[in-house]
Design an enzyme around this catalytic site. Structure first.
Site, mmCIF file in Angstrom:
data_model
loop_
_atom_site.group_PDB
_atom_site.id
_atom_site.type_symbol
_atom_site.label_atom_id
_atom_site.label_comp_id
_atom_site.label_asym_id
_atom_site.label_seq_id
_atom_site.Cartn_x
_atom_site.Cartn_y
_atom_site.Cartn_z
ATOM 1 N N PRO A 49 0.759 -1.240 0.000
ATOM 2 C CA PRO A 49 0.000 0.000 0.000
ATOM 3 C C PRO A 49 0.793 1.295 0.000
ATOM 4 C CG PRO A 49 -0.089 -0.986 2.184
ATOM 5 C CD PRO A 49 0.853 -1.772 1.366
ATOM 6 N N GLU A 50 1.282 1.752 -1.126
ATOM 7 C CA GLU A 50 1.654 3.155 -1.281
ATOM 8 C C GLU A 50 0.590 3.753 -2.202
ATOM 9 O OE1 GLU A 50 5.798 4.176 -1.625
ATOM 10 O OE2 GLU A 50 6.423 2.347 -0.604
ATOM 11 N N LYS A 69 -2.943 7.873 0.327
ATOM 12 C CA LYS A 69 -3.203 6.477 0.680
ATOM 13 C C LYS A 69 -4.619 6.270 1.209
ATOM 14 C CE LYS A 69 1.673 6.173 1.821
ATOM 15 N NZ LYS A 69 2.633 6.290 2.936
ATOM 16 N N ARG A 96 10.979 4.231 9.915
ATOM 17 C CA ARG A 96 10.991 3.160 8.914
ATOM 18 C C ARG A 96 12.408 2.938 8.430
ATOM 19 N NH1 ARG A 96 6.269 2.774 6.601
ATOM 20 N NH2 ARG A 96 6.835 0.584 6.603
#
Length: 276
Positions: A2-3, A52, A260
């Site tokens: 999911p980007e 998103k 991240r």
DNA sequence: ATCCGATGTCAAT
DNA sequence: TTGACCTCGGATC
């Protein structure tokens, strides 16, 4: 998965399969019972992706359904002829004629009032996948910030839709030090980054995967053929820590930035100030 | 059978 | 900066 490209793809598929149709809506897993019931038996009007976030509108329903996949969520689409193994719990199921869309594991699946929708959109930066996006809005924030580019690019208030893969790859493609402060970025470089994001992400919507290695950049000296990574398309640095850079052979490094794992080539991406 | 990480985000510290 | 939450699949025992 999911980007931003994934969600624009999902929005398009939901629109293609359900827009204009009366849908049956349910929440087998139970956490979206009331919302699912609210839109059940209504006509699905349209679906939009903003970064998103996905918003689904129904005829005669003031609220919109807001879905955010988070890190784990996924949509699956099946037609009645498909034989699909039953996996996990379905938060939201949409059914129309022979098509079923199922949502599992989202971070958000909720009804939002028009006011809440406006607030959500107001806190998102421009989305490279939307024609109405204004890259100047991102530039204003970037050029005023001391934060490192690698942090700014992940901030959805700066640019909506970028995730950990596009972040690492676009920094590499522009040979940028991840810790370069936003205010030190040249305007011309930002323009180039934005144009690149538009192309890369559109390509991602088309193909359904993130593929950032272009043939003109493939170093023949490396003697490597493009190959699919376990996580999707061919990339320069994402999750390639410990492996040689595809361009110069230097070992790709990794470090957590903005929560991240960031991956970068210390040679191609300038002086190695990110040594911590 | 179990562990662990993942293309995300928020709140609490 | 850390922990919490969402769930699955691939690696590991």
């Amino acid at each position: 998965m999911p980007e931003g490209h994934t969600l624009h793809r999902v929005a398009a598929e939901l629109r293609d399969r359900f827009a204009g149709r009366i849908v049956t809506s349910s929440s087998p897993q139970g956490q979206f019972i009331l919302g699912a019931a609210r839109v059940d038996a209504h006509r699905l009007v349209d679906v939009d992706a903003w970064g998103k976030h996905v918003l689904v509108r129904f005829d005669g329903v003031g609220e919109q359904v807001h879905v955010h996949l988070g890190l784990f969520g996924r949509w699956t689409f099946t037609v009645s002829e498909d034989v699909v193994p039953v996996v996990g719990e379905v938060r939201w199921r949409l059914l129309s004629e022979s098509v079923v869309a199922e949502l599992r594991g989202p971070a958000a699946c909720e009804l939002l009032s028009p006011r809440e929708v406006a607030a959500l959109l107001a806190r998102l930066g421009p989305d490279p996948l939307r024609d109405d996006a204004d890259p100047d809005e991102a530039w204003h924030r970037i050029s005023a910030s001391r934060a490192p580019l690698a942090t700014l690019l992940m901030d959805q208030a700066v640019v909506a839709g970028i995730g950990n893969v596009y972040r690492a790859e676009v920094l590499f493609r522009h040979r940028l030090q991840p810790d370069l402060p936003g205010r030190e970025l040249a305007r011309s470089t930002w323009d180039a980054i934005w144009a690149d994001l538009v192309n890369l992400m559109r390509d991602g919507v088309r193909s359904g995967q993130i593929d950032t290695v272009r043939p003109e950049h493939m170093p023949l000296a490396m003697g490597r053929e493009p190959r699919d990574d376990a996580h999707g398309g061919e990339v320069y640095v994402y999750r390639r820590s410990g492996m040689p850079c595809l361009v110069c052979g230097t070992i790709v490094r990794t470090k957590a930035v903005a929560g991240r794992n960031l991956f970068w080539c210390p040679q191609c991406q300038g002086a190695d100030r990110l040594t911590g």
